[in-house]
Motif scaffolding. Sequence first.
Motif, PDB file in Angstrom:
ATOM      1  N   LYS A 299     -34.688 -58.076   0.842  1.00 22.32           N
ATOM      2  CA  LYS A 299     -35.047 -58.579   2.175  1.00 22.32           C
ATOM      3  C   LYS A 299     -34.425 -59.958   2.366  1.00 22.32           C
ATOM      4  O   LYS A 299     -34.561 -60.835   1.509  1.00 22.32           O
TER       5      LYS A 299
ATOM      6  N   VAL B 287     -28.147 -51.180   6.043  1.00 26.08           N
ATOM      7  CA  VAL B 287     -28.592 -52.488   6.520  1.00 26.08           C
ATOM      8  C   VAL B 287     -29.492 -52.250   7.723  1.00 26.08           C
ATOM      9  O   VAL B 287     -29.111 -51.555   8.666  1.00 26.08           O
ATOM     10  N   PHE B 288     -30.693 -52.819   7.689  1.00 23.31           N
ATOM     11  CA  PHE B 288     -31.639 -52.663   8.796  1.00 23.31           C
ATOM     12  C   PHE B 288     -31.602 -53.908   9.675  1.00 23.31           C
ATOM     13  O   PHE B 288     -31.700 -55.034   9.189  1.00 23.31           O
ATOM     14  N   SER B 289     -31.469 -53.741  10.963  1.00 18.96           N
ATOM     15  CA  SER B 289     -31.619 -54.774  12.003  1.00 18.96           C
ATOM     16  C   SER B 289     -30.603 -55.915  11.955  1.00 18.96           C
ATOM     17  O   SER B 289     -30.756 -56.896  12.680  1.00 18.96           O
ATOM     18  N   PHE B 290     -29.570 -55.842  11.138  1.00 20.00           N
ATOM     19  CA  PHE B 290     -28.410 -56.734  11.216  1.00 20.00           C
ATOM     20  C   PHE B 290     -27.166 -55.859  11.300  1.00 20.00           C
ATOM     21  O   PHE B 290     -27.147 -54.723  10.813  1.00 20.00           O
TER      22      PHE B 290
ATOM     23  N   GLN C  75     -34.718 -61.440  10.389  1.00 17.79           N
ATOM     24  CA  GLN C  75     -34.774 -60.878   9.045  1.00 17.79           C
ATOM     25  C   GLN C  75     -34.284 -59.440   9.033  1.00 17.79           C
ATOM     26  O   GLN C  75     -34.274 -58.761  10.058  1.00 17.79           O
ATOM     27  N   SER C  76     -33.855 -59.027   7.864  1.00 21.47           N
ATOM     28  CA  SER C  76     -33.351 -57.674   7.689  1.00 21.47           C
ATOM     29  C   SER C  76     -33.573 -57.253   6.240  1.00 21.47           C
ATOM     30  O   SER C  76     -33.907 -58.083   5.387  1.00 21.47           O
ATOM     31  N   GLU C  77     -33.411 -55.962   5.986  1.00 24.66           N
ATOM     32  CA  GLU C  77     -33.490 -55.445   4.627  1.00 24.66           C
ATOM     33  C   GLU C  77     -32.234 -54.649   4.303  1.00 24.66           C
ATOM     34  O   GLU C  77     -31.626 -54.038   5.198  1.00 24.66           O
TER      35      GLU C  77
ATOM     36  N   SER D  93     -34.224 -63.258   4.976  1.00 26.30           N
ATOM     37  CA  SER D  93     -34.822 -63.960   6.118  1.00 26.30           C
ATOM     38  C   SER D  93     -34.023 -65.236   6.380  1.00 26.30           C
ATOM     39  O   SER D  93     -33.643 -65.937   5.434  1.00 26.30           O
TER      40      SER D  93
ATOM     41  N   ASN E 200     -31.126 -59.573  18.239  1.00 27.66           N
ATOM     42  CA  ASN E 200     -31.395 -60.726  17.379  1.00 27.66           C
ATOM     43  C   ASN E 200     -30.136 -61.538  17.096  1.00 27.66           C
ATOM     44  O   ASN E 200     -29.997 -62.122  16.037  1.00 27.66           O
TER      45      ASN E 200
ATOM     46  N   TYR F 279     -23.222 -55.538   9.933  1.00 32.66           N
ATOM     47  CA  TYR F 279     -22.594 -55.922   8.667  1.00 32.66           C
ATOM     48  C   TYR F 279     -21.117 -55.567   8.685  1.00 32.66           C
ATOM     49  O   TYR F 279     -20.721 -54.522   9.225  1.00 32.66           O
TER      50      TYR F 279
END
Length: 440
Positions: free
Chosen positions: A301, A331-334, A371-373, A303, A358, A336
């Motif tokens: 994760k 990749v979650f929520s970013f 943040q992302s994971e 942040s 975001n 890449y």
Amino acid sequence: MELDRFIYPFASAVVFAMIFSQAGAFDPLDPNGNITIKWDVMSWTPDGYVAVVTITNFQMYRHIMSPGWTLGWTWAKKEIIWSMVGAQATEQGDCSKFKINIPHCCKRNPTVVDLLPGVPYNQQIANCCKGGVVSSWGQDPSTAVSSFQLSVGQSGTTNKTVRLPKNFTLLGPGRGYTCSQATIVQPSVFLSSDGRRQTQAMMTWNVTCTYSQMLASPSPTCCVSMSSFYNSTITPCPTCACGCQNKKNCVSSDSNILSVVGVNTPPTQDNTPLLLCTQHMCPVRVHWHVKLNYKDYWRVKISIINFNYLVNYTQWTLVVQHPNLNNLTQVFSFDYKPLIPYPSTNDSGMFYGIKFYNDVLMEAGPDGNVQSELILEKDTNTFTFNQGWAFPRKVYFNGDECMMPLPDEYPYLPNSAIANWISMSTILGALLILELIAFW
């Protein structure tokens, strides 16, 4: 004595090389990154020429954010700017000797800025009027270009009589960029909108500007903290990573001044940040948390926290160097994009925000974080949780390298954890054997 004569010049050269390497602009993760200013003379006029100036950001992850670019230079002779489209000079200068047609700018060293969005159509050209904000090439090549047009007078009117401007500056002093002298290159070739006709500039020269973090800031502007599922210890950013606290450069979380600070609060007059008081005093902190361990994968994760009450980071970028990024699975929520600085490895990549979701890291406060994971496939030849291997080697935020903790401060893998994993593997293996015996 003969030895001294050899050692002293050699030592001086080594010291010079070390200083130059620190102050220079070479970035091992973006070795070819620069900002190129191309000046195309499109036509001649009775006392000068009309030119299109194009600023292209070839840096992979370092963009020009608000308040945008400013471009300065010194004229070689007594040139003036009759008019501009898509940009404007910040000062007119002394134009008192002109009685009828008043030039746009008469300064010998003009400073030019981009126009803001929404200006009338007749004041625009292609790639202008974005408030000087220019994306990095790696993030979005379509918005990594900014252009304007100017009509220059009292200059030469042929290739042999025009003199190139000198002493180019980008973004102004203290912003980290150093520009080369202008160099004449092959004239640019342009295609018509239908692609069927070529036109050529009368004359073209280039200026290359490179970035140095040391010139931009005497101290880091971001830091990295770490944690993991296998150790309850959180490794904080190094103390005073970006400076140390004093009464003038930070505010406490319960300060009255925060009640009047809004999202669009402009910077203070001397551009000093309004930071939350922390032990690291960095505007931005990146936290890397090793979250989960699977059989063939592991999960991280990330942040990013903004501690600056006066800055929204628009189109932010985060660059991470880690040997397992070549096996990044999800990749979650970013967004890449991998970076490939060397042909033999792919251990670095750029993360950035999803547009309209975001891509803006808000000012300090409840919304001042993104943040992302990540899920990474294990490389069985190198993967380990021992000796801090799971943590990044380098981290950059908006193109500046962040201060990392010392390796011996990383969250370590307890010896008991290794024993527990071995025991658990033994138990699972025994149960599997018993099930197979019962089945047969």
